[in-house]
Design an enzyme around this catalytic site. Structure first.
Site, PDB file in Angstrom:
ATOM      1  N   HIS A  60      39.072  43.519  47.976  1.00 44.32           N
ATOM      2  CA  HIS A  60      39.059  42.437  46.993  1.00 44.32           C
ATOM      3  C   HIS A  60      39.026  43.057  45.595  1.00 44.32           C
ATOM      4  O   HIS A  60      38.609  44.207  45.418  1.00 44.32           O
ATOM      5  CB  HIS A  60      37.841  41.548  47.181  1.00 44.32           C
ATOM      6  CG  HIS A  60      37.919  40.667  48.383  1.00 44.32           C
ATOM      7  ND1 HIS A  60      37.067  39.595  48.565  1.00 44.32           N
ATOM      8  CD2 HIS A  60      38.728  40.683  49.479  1.00 44.32           C
ATOM      9  CE1 HIS A  60      37.360  38.992  49.710  1.00 44.32           C
ATOM     10  NE2 HIS A  60      38.351  39.635  50.289  1.00 44.32           N
ATOM     11  N   GLU A  62      37.049  42.682  43.048  1.00 41.60           N
ATOM     12  CA  GLU A  62      35.747  43.172  42.602  1.00 41.60           C
ATOM     13  C   GLU A  62      35.418  44.522  43.224  1.00 41.60           C
ATOM     14  O   GLU A  62      34.930  45.435  42.535  1.00 41.60           O
ATOM     15  CB  GLU A  62      34.627  42.187  42.973  1.00 41.60           C
ATOM     16  CG  GLU A  62      34.768  40.813  42.363  1.00 41.60           C
ATOM     17  CD  GLU A  62      35.454  39.802  43.276  1.00 41.60           C
ATOM     18  OE1 GLU A  62      35.032  38.637  43.276  1.00 41.60           O
ATOM     19  OE2 GLU A  62      36.406  40.178  43.998  1.00 41.60           O
TER      20      GLU A  62
END
Length: 162
Positions: A60, A62
């Site tokens: 992802h 992040e």
């Protein structure tokens, strides 16, 4: 007063950089989410969604930004940092954010399906967890949400029978 009024000019500039990273994800056929880690006004980590490209369910935006920041800072702990992300973090990303000791998170669009900063649940308010990060959402939410909506609309259109 708009939600954007709660943020400063630097926050907006960093979120625009995260939006540019989200566009890179979209261009690669990934869900358009971008993230960056900032320390003392300097970007130290960048990432965008790439679980398909990397064959990695943990890739992802992040997590990718945290990995990049860890390499740049030569440390897995990131006190004093702010993470900017175009979509409300999920439970996996929140765990990584907490373990990295990120101080503040600024996100764009809410995620009513997997967001854990108030949409589905609020892990940031869970008193039993040993680390807490400040979190504020809604910065450029319209632009962040539109990028996601447009991406999924195009995907549905491509899959529609002629």
């Amino acid at each position: 007063m708009s939600e954007d009024a709660l943020f400063n000019a630097a926050d907006e500039a960093f979120m625009r950089e995260a939006l540019a990273l989200a566009q890179q994800a979209a261009d690669a056929g990934e869900v358009p989410v971008g993230a960056l880690v900032v320390l003392d006004g300097r970007i130290v980590g960048r990432g965008f969604n790439q679980p398909i490209l990397a064959n990695d369910p943990t890739a992802h935006a992040e997590v990718m930004a945290l990995r990049d920041a860890g390499r740049q800072l030569q440390n897995y702990r990131m006190p004093g940092t702010t993470l900017y992300v175009t979509l409300e973090p999920c439970v996996m990303c929140t765990g990584a954010i907490f373990h990295a000791r990120v101080e503040r998170i600024v996100f764009g669009a809410a995620d009513p399906k997997t967001g854990v900063a108030g949409s589905v649940m609020d892990l940031y308010a869970e008193a039993q967890l040993n680390h807490h990060a400040g979190i504020c959402g809604g910065l450029l939410a319209g632009e962040c949400g539109a990028m996601l909506s447009n991406f999924f609309a195009m995907r549905r259109k491509r899959r529609a029978p002629i």
